[in-house]
Design a protein around this motif. Structure first.
Motif, PDB file in Angstrom:
ATOM      1  N   GLY A  16      -5.608 -12.549  -1.692  1.00  0.00           N
ATOM      2  CA  GLY A  16      -4.816 -12.997  -0.559  1.00  0.00           C
ATOM      3  C   GLY A  16      -4.683 -11.869   0.443  1.00  0.00           C
ATOM      4  N   VAL A  17      -4.793 -12.195   1.711  1.00  0.00           N
ATOM      5  CA  VAL A  17      -4.689 -11.218   2.793  1.00  0.00           C
ATOM      6  C   VAL A  17      -3.510 -11.624   3.667  1.00  0.00           C
ATOM      7  CG1 VAL A  17      -5.868 -10.172   4.773  1.00  0.00           C
ATOM      8  CG2 VAL A  17      -7.205 -10.952   2.785  1.00  0.00           C
ATOM      9  N   GLY A  23       0.124 -11.389  12.254  1.00  0.00           N
ATOM     10  CA  GLY A  23       0.770 -12.656  11.911  1.00  0.00           C
ATOM     11  C   GLY A  23      -0.206 -13.663  11.330  1.00  0.00           C
ATOM     12  N   LEU A  24      -1.218 -13.177  10.598  1.00  0.00           N
ATOM     13  CA  LEU A  24      -2.252 -14.045  10.034  1.00  0.00           C
ATOM     14  C   LEU A  24      -2.364 -13.845   8.532  1.00  0.00           C
ATOM     15  CD1 LEU A  24      -5.091 -13.448  12.670  1.00  0.00           C
ATOM     16  CD2 LEU A  24      -3.620 -15.476  12.479  1.00  0.00           C
ATOM     17  N   ASP A  25      -2.718 -14.914   7.841  1.00  0.00           N
ATOM     18  CA  ASP A  25      -3.001 -14.863   6.415  1.00  0.00           C
ATOM     19  C   ASP A  25      -4.432 -15.315   6.184  1.00  0.00           C
ATOM     20  OD1 ASP A  25      -0.406 -14.080   5.728  1.00  0.00           O
ATOM     21  OD2 ASP A  25       0.274 -16.159   5.610  1.00  0.00           O
ATOM     22  N   GLY A  26      -5.000 -14.887   5.072  1.00  0.00           N
ATOM     23  CA  GLY A  26      -6.358 -15.293   4.746  1.00  0.00           C
ATOM     24  C   GLY A  26      -6.628 -15.135   3.268  1.00  0.00           C
ATOM     25  N   THR A  27      -7.883 -15.379   2.897  1.00  0.00           N
ATOM     26  CA  THR A  27      -8.311 -15.258   1.507  1.00  0.00           C
ATOM     27  C   THR A  27      -9.710 -14.668   1.446  1.00  0.00           C
ATOM     28  OG1 THR A  27      -9.261 -17.481   1.451  1.00  0.00           O
ATOM     29  CG2 THR A  27      -6.969 -17.259   0.729  1.00  0.00           C
ATOM     30  N   PHE A  28     -10.002 -14.054   0.319  1.00  0.00           N
ATOM     31  CA  PHE A  28     -11.367 -13.677  -0.034  1.00  0.00           C
ATOM     32  C   PHE A  28     -11.585 -14.223  -1.427  1.00  0.00           C
ATOM     33  CE2 PHE A  28     -14.215 -10.996  -2.473  1.00  0.00           C
ATOM     34  CZ  PHE A  28     -15.333 -10.919  -1.655  1.00  0.00           C
ATOM     35  N   ARG A  29     -12.689 -14.926  -1.613  1.00  0.00           N
ATOM     36  CA  ARG A  29     -13.032 -15.439  -2.950  1.00  0.00           C
ATOM     37  C   ARG A  29     -14.482 -15.114  -3.225  1.00  0.00           C
ATOM     38  NH1 ARG A  29      -9.079 -18.945  -1.366  1.00  0.00           N
ATOM     39  NH2 ARG A  29      -7.362 -19.085  -2.843  1.00  0.00           N
ATOM     40  N   GLY A  30     -14.732 -14.584  -4.420  1.00  0.00           N
ATOM     41  CA  GLY A  30     -16.096 -14.223  -4.767  1.00  0.00           C
ATOM     42  C   GLY A  30     -16.164 -13.601  -6.135  1.00  0.00           C
ATOM     43  N   GLU A 117      -4.884  -7.084 -11.932  1.00  0.00           N
ATOM     44  CA  GLU A 117      -4.352  -7.353 -10.595  1.00  0.00           C
ATOM     45  C   GLU A 117      -4.248  -6.043  -9.824  1.00  0.00           C
ATOM     46  OE1 GLU A 117      -1.388 -10.907 -12.114  1.00  0.00           O
ATOM     47  OE2 GLU A 117      -0.583  -8.893 -11.817  1.00  0.00           O
ATOM     48  N   GLU A 118      -4.514  -6.120  -8.521  1.00  0.00           N
ATOM     49  CA  GLU A 118      -4.326  -4.974  -7.626  1.00  0.00           C
ATOM     50  C   GLU A 118      -3.586  -5.439  -6.387  1.00  0.00           C
ATOM     51  OE1 GLU A 118      -7.827  -1.670  -8.001  1.00  0.00           O
ATOM     52  OE2 GLU A 118      -8.059  -3.186  -6.479  1.00  0.00           O
ATOM     53  N   VAL A 119      -2.693  -4.583  -5.902  1.00  0.00           N
ATOM     54  CA  VAL A 119      -2.016  -4.832  -4.627  1.00  0.00           C
ATOM     55  C   VAL A 119      -2.225  -3.602  -3.756  1.00  0.00           C
ATOM     56  CG1 VAL A 119       0.167  -5.292  -3.465  1.00  0.00           C
ATOM     57  CG2 VAL A 119      -0.284  -6.319  -5.705  1.00  0.00           C
ATOM     58  N   TRP A 120      -2.864  -3.806  -2.618  1.00  0.00           N
ATOM     59  CA  TRP A 120      -3.051  -2.762  -1.611  1.00  0.00           C
ATOM     60  C   TRP A 120      -2.100  -3.016  -0.460  1.00  0.00           C
ATOM     61  CZ3 TRP A 120      -5.945   1.576  -1.408  1.00  0.00           C
ATOM     62  CH2 TRP A 120      -6.940   1.743  -2.376  1.00  0.00           C
ATOM     63  N   HIS A 121      -1.514  -1.955   0.073  1.00  0.00           N
ATOM     64  CA  HIS A 121      -0.673  -2.067   1.267  1.00  0.00           C
ATOM     65  C   HIS A 121      -1.135  -0.994   2.237  1.00  0.00           C
ATOM     66  CE1 HIS A 121       3.575  -2.456   3.173  1.00  0.00           C
ATOM     67  NE2 HIS A 121       2.682  -3.141   3.805  1.00  0.00           N
ATOM     68  N   ALA A 122      -1.526  -1.382   3.413  1.00  0.00           N
ATOM     69  CA  ALA A 122      -1.962  -0.450   4.457  1.00  0.00           C
ATOM     70  C   ALA A 122      -0.914  -0.443   5.560  1.00  0.00           C
ATOM     71  CB  ALA A 122      -3.312  -0.875   5.024  1.00  0.00           C
ATOM     72  N   VAL A 123      -0.380   0.733   5.856  1.00  0.00           N
ATOM     73  CA  VAL A 123       0.635   0.852   6.908  1.00  0.00           C
ATOM     74  C   VAL A 123       0.325   2.059   7.793  1.00  0.00           C
ATOM     75  CG1 VAL A 123       2.486  -0.271   5.606  1.00  0.00           C
ATOM     76  CG2 VAL A 123       2.183   2.196   5.441  1.00  0.00           C
ATOM     77  N   THR A 132      -3.553  -8.773  -2.020  1.00  0.00           N
ATOM     78  CA  THR A 132      -3.139  -9.046  -3.392  1.00  0.00           C
ATOM     79  C   THR A 132      -4.308  -9.722  -4.098  1.00  0.00           C
ATOM     80  OG1 THR A 132      -0.868  -9.328  -2.638  1.00  0.00           O
ATOM     81  CG2 THR A 132      -1.408 -10.161  -4.834  1.00  0.00           C
ATOM     82  N   THR A 133      -4.847  -9.061  -5.127  1.00  0.00           N
ATOM     83  CA  THR A 133      -6.088  -9.526  -5.749  1.00  0.00           C
ATOM     84  C   THR A 133      -5.909  -9.717  -7.247  1.00  0.00           C
ATOM     85  OG1 THR A 133      -7.316  -8.201  -4.126  1.00  0.00           O
ATOM     86  CG2 THR A 133      -8.557  -9.053  -6.007  1.00  0.00           C
ATOM     87  N   THR A 134      -6.456 -10.819  -7.746  1.00  0.00           N
ATOM     88  CA  THR A 134      -6.559 -11.064  -9.180  1.00  0.00           C
ATOM     89  C   THR A 134      -8.040 -11.102  -9.542  1.00  0.00           C
ATOM     90  OG1 THR A 134      -4.503 -12.323  -9.227  1.00  0.00           O
ATOM     91  CG2 THR A 134      -6.024 -12.653 -11.070  1.00  0.00           C
TER      92      THR A 134
END
Length: 142
Positions: A16-17, A23-30, A117-123, A132-134
């Motif tokens: 999940g992105v 103000g946008l959400d998205g996904t990556f699947r692969g 699971e990994e959670v990346w936060h870029a600020v 947020t990746t599983t």
């Protein structure tokens, strides 16, 4: 402990992105395939489809993992530049990558032998997003 063996193989990727700045959400699947390299360590190739901001397109990245002492791992970009490092302790890890004025932090944890699971936060001044990746291990049924 052979920490890289925990990652070896092929995994499904569900990410999940959430881009707070845009103000946008998205996904990556692969998939992500962690394969041994002649030079040692693992090459990780992620390939899939990124859906973001109304667009859908193929996306890929390549990382290199090298084992260090006592459960430590050095993660490199595909071209060999340093990315970040972590120690796998109690099936958990964290790391930091600085990129100019922006800071990327990651936390991860194994959920059994076949998922993590990994959670990346870029600020920073140019970024404010969370990934947020599983990852789930894919079994060869052949």
């Amino acid at each position: 402990m052979d920490v890289l063996a925990r990652f070896a193989g092929t995994w499904s990727v569900d990410r999940g992105v959430a881009d707070a700045r845009a103000g946008l959400d998205g996904t990556f699947r692969g998939t992500a395939t962690f394969a041994p390299r002649e030079e040692g360590g693992l090459a990780c190739v992620e390939e899939g489809v990124l859906t973001f901001g109304g667009d859908e397109r193929p996306a890929a990245r390549r990382l290199l993992l090298q084992a260090g002492d006592g459960g430590s791992v050095d993660v490199l970009f595909g071209d060999g530049r340093p990315f970040y490092g972590f120690d796998l302790l109690d099936d958990r890890w964290s790391g930091v990558h600085g990129c100019g004025d922006d800071t990327y932090t990651v936390t991860g944890r194994f959920v059994g032998d076949d998922a993590y699971e990994e959670v990346w936060h870029a600020v920073g001044p140019r970024k404010d997003y969370r990934l947020t990746t599983t990852y789930r291990r894919l079994r060869d049924d052949a």
